[in-house]
Scaffold this motif. Sequence first.
Motif, PDB file in Angstrom:
ATOM      1  N   THR A 160     -44.920 -18.144  -5.550  1.00 60.61           N
ATOM      2  CA  THR A 160     -43.536 -18.030  -5.101  1.00 60.61           C
ATOM      3  C   THR A 160     -42.543 -18.781  -5.988  1.00 60.61           C
ATOM      4  OG1 THR A 160     -43.871 -19.912  -3.602  1.00 60.61           O
ATOM      5  CG2 THR A 160     -44.206 -17.689  -2.701  1.00 60.61           C
ATOM      6  N   VAL A 161     -43.011 -19.762  -6.775  1.00 65.25           N
ATOM      7  CA  VAL A 161     -42.077 -20.547  -7.590  1.00 65.25           C
ATOM      8  C   VAL A 161     -41.372 -19.674  -8.634  1.00 65.25           C
ATOM      9  CG1 VAL A 161     -41.842 -22.461  -9.218  1.00 65.25           C
ATOM     10  CG2 VAL A 161     -43.304 -22.714  -7.196  1.00 65.25           C
ATOM     11  N   PRO A 162     -42.107 -18.942  -9.496  1.00 71.30           N
ATOM     12  CA  PRO A 162     -41.388 -18.069 -10.451  1.00 71.30           C
ATOM     13  C   PRO A 162     -40.657 -16.925  -9.764  1.00 71.30           C
ATOM     14  CG  PRO A 162     -43.766 -17.743 -10.621  1.00 71.30           C
ATOM     15  CD  PRO A 162     -43.564 -18.930  -9.750  1.00 71.30           C
ATOM     16  N   ILE A 163     -41.189 -16.440  -8.651  1.00 74.40           N
ATOM     17  CA  ILE A 163     -40.482 -15.377  -7.931  1.00 74.40           C
ATOM     18  C   ILE A 163     -39.125 -15.888  -7.462  1.00 74.40           C
ATOM     19  CG2 ILE A 163     -40.527 -13.828  -5.942  1.00 74.40           C
ATOM     20  CD1 ILE A 163     -43.590 -13.884  -6.082  1.00 74.40           C
ATOM     21  N   GLN A 164     -39.117 -17.108  -6.894  1.00 74.58           N
ATOM     22  CA  GLN A 164     -37.859 -17.685  -6.438  1.00 74.58           C
ATOM     23  C   GLN A 164     -36.901 -17.924  -7.603  1.00 74.58           C
ATOM     24  OE1 GLN A 164     -37.014 -18.597  -2.937  1.00 74.58           O
ATOM     25  NE2 GLN A 164     -35.104 -18.326  -4.093  1.00 74.58           N
ATOM     26  N   SER A 165     -37.456 -18.319  -8.759  1.00 73.34           N
ATOM     27  CA  SER A 165     -36.596 -18.549  -9.926  1.00 73.34           C
ATOM     28  C   SER A 165     -35.920 -17.257 -10.366  1.00 73.34           C
ATOM     29  CB  SER A 165     -37.409 -19.141 -11.080  1.00 73.34           C
ATOM     30  OG  SER A 165     -38.300 -18.194 -11.627  1.00 73.34           O
ATOM     31  N   ALA A 166     -36.637 -16.140 -10.273  1.00 66.87           N
ATOM     32  CA  ALA A 166     -36.027 -14.854 -10.618  1.00 66.87           C
ATOM     33  C   ALA A 166     -34.915 -14.508  -9.636  1.00 66.87           C
ATOM     34  CB  ALA A 166     -37.083 -13.757 -10.637  1.00 66.87           C
ATOM     35  N   VAL A 167     -35.186 -14.698  -8.361  1.00 70.65           N
ATOM     36  CA  VAL A 167     -34.180 -14.403  -7.338  1.00 70.65           C
ATOM     37  C   VAL A 167     -32.961 -15.301  -7.519  1.00 70.65           C
ATOM     38  CG1 VAL A 167     -33.717 -14.486  -4.865  1.00 70.65           C
ATOM     39  CG2 VAL A 167     -35.875 -13.530  -5.690  1.00 70.65           C
ATOM     40  N   ASP A 168     -33.195 -16.576  -7.831  1.00 75.76           N
ATOM     41  CA  ASP A 168     -32.081 -17.509  -8.038  1.00 75.76           C
ATOM     42  C   ASP A 168     -31.229 -17.097  -9.232  1.00 75.76           C
ATOM     43  OD1 ASP A 168     -32.954 -18.987  -5.895  1.00 75.76           O
ATOM     44  OD2 ASP A 168     -33.960 -20.522  -7.092  1.00 75.76           O
ATOM     45  N   ALA A 169     -31.858 -16.411 -10.201  1.00 71.85           N
ATOM     46  CA  ALA A 169     -31.127 -15.926 -11.370  1.00 71.85           C
ATOM     47  C   ALA A 169     -30.419 -14.612 -11.094  1.00 71.85           C
ATOM     48  CB  ALA A 169     -32.081 -15.778 -12.557  1.00 71.85           C
ATOM     49  N   GLY A 170     -30.479 -14.140  -9.848  1.00 74.84           N
ATOM     50  CA  GLY A 170     -29.808 -12.897  -9.485  1.00 74.84           C
ATOM     51  C   GLY A 170     -30.596 -11.655  -9.833  1.00 74.84           C
ATOM     52  N   ILE A 171     -31.911 -11.802 -10.044  1.00 70.21           N
ATOM     53  CA  ILE A 171     -32.761 -10.681 -10.430  1.00 70.21           C
ATOM     54  C   ILE A 171     -33.565 -10.221  -9.213  1.00 70.21           C
ATOM     55  CG2 ILE A 171     -34.650  -9.939 -11.930  1.00 70.21           C
ATOM     56  CD1 ILE A 171     -33.804 -12.194 -13.855  1.00 70.21           C
ATOM     57  N   PRO A 172     -33.330  -9.012  -8.706  1.00 74.75           N
ATOM     58  CA  PRO A 172     -34.129  -8.532  -7.574  1.00 74.75           C
ATOM     59  C   PRO A 172     -35.571  -8.289  -7.996  1.00 74.75           C
ATOM     60  CG  PRO A 172     -32.715  -6.779  -8.418  1.00 74.75           C
ATOM     61  CD  PRO A 172     -32.323  -8.033  -9.151  1.00 74.75           C
ATOM     62  N   VAL A 173     -36.497  -8.581  -7.087  1.00 73.88           N
ATOM     63  CA  VAL A 173     -37.924  -8.420  -7.343  1.00 73.88           C
ATOM     64  C   VAL A 173     -38.472  -7.390  -6.362  1.00 73.88           C
ATOM     65  CG1 VAL A 173     -40.178  -9.552  -7.364  1.00 73.88           C
ATOM     66  CG2 VAL A 173     -38.164 -10.776  -8.207  1.00 73.88           C
ATOM     67  N   PHE A 174     -39.226  -6.427  -6.889  1.00 72.31           N
ATOM     68  CA  PHE A 174     -39.864  -5.401  -6.069  1.00 72.31           C
ATOM     69  C   PHE A 174     -41.373  -5.612  -6.140  1.00 72.31           C
ATOM     70  CE2 PHE A 174     -35.683  -3.875  -6.826  1.00 72.31           C
ATOM     71  CZ  PHE A 174     -35.342  -3.130  -5.699  1.00 72.31           C
ATOM     72  N   LEU A 175     -41.959  -6.003  -5.007  1.00 73.41           N
ATOM     73  CA  LEU A 175     -43.359  -6.395  -4.927  1.00 73.41           C
ATOM     74  C   LEU A 175     -44.200  -5.197  -4.508  1.00 73.41           C
ATOM     75  CD1 LEU A 175     -45.504  -8.649  -4.946  1.00 73.41           C
ATOM     76  CD2 LEU A 175     -44.773  -9.225  -2.618  1.00 73.41           C
ATOM     77  N   LEU A 176     -45.281  -4.943  -5.251  1.00 70.13           N
ATOM     78  CA  LEU A 176     -46.120  -3.783  -4.993  1.00 70.13           C
ATOM     79  C   LEU A 176     -47.254  -4.122  -4.013  1.00 70.13           C
ATOM     80  CD1 LEU A 176     -46.559  -2.404  -8.636  1.00 70.13           C
ATOM     81  CD2 LEU A 176     -44.795  -1.831  -6.955  1.00 70.13           C
ATOM     82  N   ASP A 177     -47.367  -3.306  -2.958  1.00 70.97           N
ATOM     83  CA  ASP A 177     -48.528  -3.337  -2.068  1.00 70.97           C
ATOM     84  C   ASP A 177     -48.806  -4.726  -1.505  1.00 70.97           C
ATOM     85  OD1 ASP A 177     -50.431  -1.854  -0.733  1.00 70.97           O
ATOM     86  OD2 ASP A 177     -52.003  -2.279  -2.190  1.00 70.97           O
ATOM     87  N   ALA A 178     -47.771  -5.485  -1.233  1.00 69.13           N
ATOM     88  CA  ALA A 178     -47.884  -6.803  -0.622  1.00 69.13           C
ATOM     89  C   ALA A 178     -46.528  -7.133  -0.012  1.00 69.13           C
ATOM     90  CB  ALA A 178     -48.294  -7.858  -1.641  1.00 69.13           C
ATOM     91  N   GLU A 179     -46.513  -8.135   0.870  1.00 66.89           N
ATOM     92  CA  GLU A 179     -45.269  -8.513   1.527  1.00 66.89           C
ATOM     93  C   GLU A 179     -44.995  -9.991   1.318  1.00 66.89           C
ATOM     94  OE1 GLU A 179     -44.189  -6.010   5.256  1.00 66.89           O
ATOM     95  OE2 GLU A 179     -46.301  -6.579   5.494  1.00 66.89           O
TER      96      GLU A 179
END
Length: 634
Positions: free
Chosen positions: A395-414
């Motif tokens: 979740t750390v790099p995922i959160q960093s992407a979101v904080d940078a304003g980059i939407p993340v689309f996660l495949l086959d997981a929630e």
Amino acid sequence: MKRILKKTLMILVVLFFVLVGCSAPTPEPQLMQETAVAETVSVTETAAVEITTIPTETTEPFACTIAFDSDRDGNKEIYRMDPDGSNQVNLTNDPADDFDPVWSPDGSQIAFVSNRENETPGQFIYVMNADGSELHQLTYENGSEFPDWSHDGSALTYTSNGDIYVINVDGSGQSVNLTNSPEKEHRSSWSPDGSLILFTMGDDQNQNIYVIDPDGSNKTQVTDNGRNHEAKWTIDGRIFTGWGWVEQEQFCNNCVVNPDGSDIRDAGGKGMLKRYFPFWTVDSEHVECASLAFNDSPKADIYLIGKMFPDGLKKLTNSDANEQNVDWPANCGEDPMMIGYAGDDPSTQSRRNSFQRGCDEQALLCPSGSIADLVAHGVDAIVLNSLNGIPMENTVPIQSAVDAGIPVFLLDAELDMEGVYSVTIDQAKWARTGLEWMFEKMGGEGQFAYFDLYPAYGHFNVINETISKYPEITVVDHQDAKDDPWASKPITADLLKSNPEIVAIWTNGFYEDILQGVADESGVPMDKWPLLMCEGSMSGMSNWRDILQRNPNFECMALGRPSGVAYNAFYAAYYLLNGEQIDPSALAGNYGRSLYVDFLVVTSENRQDVFDNNPNLDQFMSPEEILEKWFLEQ
């Protein structure tokens, strides 16, 4: 930007280049007072050229003004024109040959090659302002050619007499010979981030691609078949070239490859290369710009290539001359949309392929790498792979992407995180479909066992809820993540030996092991085999077919886990970046952040049809369906 490889086809792509920025009034070019002849140092001495590898500051968009050379005046001259072909101006106006123009990244200057007369006869590199003013000689090695700007505009790399050089554009310091070797090096160019210099090495008949650091160290060979006489950096830092590898079967003519020689991919053909070498029209359309000659003509003209033009082409020059070496500034126009792919894994290659299918359809640049790399690269959205319901990054790099304003689309997981959307099947529906099929086939009674091997899918509650609706079903055993899934085969065999009356075994993984445990080791007669789940893949369908040859009464169900989720995720990102709004009513799942895709259900009734037509059990929503199902109507 720089030239692209010359290709001799029915349509001859002479060169792909880049354009520039300003359209100020053009004064008469003036040759400036020549400076003293500079000395050249080798890399063993202190180099005066320092290049920052930090991205340059973002500037306001400016027009992609085009520079090119033309022989319309009887000799080669450097011309400039607006992105639509208007305002064509001769910038050099000299009786000598001036050619091979390259823009500085910010569009303020043009470097070019000339054999014009001066105190030291020969061929050297000159620099002038975008309007042709302040023209002056930069290099003093005779035979200087193929200039290319560093990404920060502070230096040039170039070739002279088979060696690679760099020099400060402001004239400070000395030119530096980076290679200084007996081999012949050609056509050097700087990577978009300034960290590497690309060149070819070899004789006229046999050349391969290499990269080095800007100080001449760490030479790395990229190709090895001797057929690569030209190469070019793409805007995402890969290398564009022809096929160049001996030990692999050729699958592309236009190829892109990482600088270390890994991840070779097909770059596509005409109309597809705009993602690697983007040119922006005056109407902000994203197209290709190239010098093309038709029907083996020696005369080339400059064209824009895009679907919006009649016959896919717009001709910008028409002078009955040879117009080539087209170039435009690296930083002109808008930043092209980039959707990145993170968490690539060999076991889910089909997902990566389906993601790339969307990229190809929209001719977008889609780099892959870690989330941190993609964020640093400036992507606009990220599609993140998962394995067995677990995201491939924490979740750390995922959160960093979101904080940078980059939407993340996660495949086959929630994942419960603002800015993250899941593109997945409905896991509860997936599990319930197999369980209910089994229980109905059992007539609502009998012995049952299950393997819940991947808790990240969240099947535990669904299993128990479904079982509770069938009070005559007796669970004789179950396996979960605490057990060794790699032991599923002997566990299944022992289970049936101890409980030969088991009517059905459900699982969400290790299908083949369980099938083999039943068929090969349990000792249960064929007519007593339990109902099973088969893997929803080509190998699973093949195994099912093979088992039927031994036991025609064998019954199974296969449920797809479509790799098409990556294709659907690409288009979800694409539409979101284009200003569409996700319909809140389309969001579902445990956290209300999931966009559901359908999955294929296969039983004995439709098995043959699926095996013949869709053995991977894949599902692709069309882009139109994605827009209609997941986004608000505008």
